[in-house]
Design a protein around this motif. Sequence first.
Motif, PDB file in Angstrom:
ATOM      1  N   VAL A   1      16.866  -4.724  -0.376  1.00 15.54           N
ATOM      2  CA  VAL A   1      15.970  -4.465  -1.499  1.00 15.54           C
ATOM      3  C   VAL A   1      15.651  -5.790  -2.179  1.00 15.54           C
ATOM      4  N   ILE A   2      14.515  -5.827  -2.860  1.00 20.99           N
ATOM      5  CA  ILE A   2      14.162  -6.972  -3.690  1.00 20.99           C
ATOM      6  C   ILE A   2      14.621  -6.664  -5.106  1.00 20.99           C
ATOM      7  N   PHE A   3      15.443  -7.546  -5.669  1.00 21.82           N
ATOM      8  CA  PHE A   3      15.941  -7.365  -7.031  1.00 21.82           C
ATOM      9  C   PHE A   3      15.207  -8.332  -7.956  1.00 21.82           C
ATOM     10  N   ILE A   4      14.672  -7.795  -9.054  1.00 20.05           N
ATOM     11  CA  ILE A   4      13.936  -8.610 -10.027  1.00 20.05           C
ATOM     12  C   ILE A   4      14.521  -8.363 -11.410  1.00 20.05           C
ATOM     13  N   LYS A   5      14.783  -9.442 -12.121  1.00 23.32           N
ATOM     14  CA  LYS A   5      15.240  -9.344 -13.512  1.00 23.32           C
ATOM     15  C   LYS A   5      14.297 -10.185 -14.357  1.00 23.32           C
ATOM     16  N   ARG A   6      13.773  -9.599 -15.421  1.00 18.07           N
ATOM     17  CA  ARG A   6      12.822 -10.326 -16.254  1.00 18.07           C
ATOM     18  C   ARG A   6      12.920  -9.895 -17.710  1.00 18.07           C
ATOM     19  N   VAL A   7      12.394 -10.748 -18.570  1.00 17.72           N
ATOM     20  CA  VAL A   7      12.250 -10.443 -19.991  1.00 17.72           C
ATOM     21  C   VAL A   7      10.755 -10.449 -20.290  1.00 17.72           C
TER      22      VAL A   7
END
Length: 289
Positions: free
Chosen positions: A174-180
């Motif tokens: 899976v592609i994991f993305i963390k953002r604000v």
Amino acid sequence: MNSASSNLTNNATAASGAVSPTADAPVPSNPPAAAATMAAAPAPTPAATAASPTFSPLYQQIKALITQSLQSGEWKPGELIPSEVELAGRFKVSQGTVRKAIDELAAENLVMRRQGKGTFVSTHHEARAHFRFLRLVPDEGVPHYPESKFIEVKRVRAPADVARLMELKSGDAVIFIKRVQYFDGVPTVLEELWLPGLIFKGLTAERLVEYKGPMYGLFETEFGTRMIRASEQIRAVCADAGAAHLLNVEAGTPLLSSERVSFTYGDKPVELRRGLYLTSRHHYQNELS
């Protein structure tokens, strides 16, 4: 992310297929052979009556056929679809039946009618589509799209809970993305996203930063994946140390936690998104009908 938000569950089910119509009248969903066998059978018992065949209204069959064309890419997002008259001729049904099918597709945001121009395939690049999945709006002023700062983008193996919600095997890529996300320079939303690695192969932090439109627009244009509906659960939580740092608030600050699974055609889950929302200047808005 707060542990409370990671324990949410989703029980979405898959949609069924359709039967091609041959006349402008309701058509039974069971095949002719099965119908003939039933006609020759003895009088049904109460148990047999409970298992009697179901019927699908013709307009729903037409709706399913049009949806299949959308899913196959016969008509691309933003493109004009054939007129009601043309579709009626194609499916050999009345124009009224086609109109009713398109009415439902429009209500589900799969197509969009434009006065005097026709019916178009909906796209995430439309201005109104930007806020269909973004429900956080300011207490004052006009809703607008936030700016994003990506903290992390990487390819990982799906944790068990993520795999279950996305109908993947535990350990699938899976592609994991963390953002604000920032509204007027104020950090307001902390999100973690998981996307199927097979579908979104090639998605990188550089591409996400470079792309200035809505993320779903990128998914639609470059990965051929359109989000058509979502199932969401929300609850109140307190900011842990990590979330407090990224959102620039005190630990323990009340936040709104959401977990959302987004689906494409065929009720296939293609995104899991967990978010923490700071609601000191914003609120979650939903319109019920």
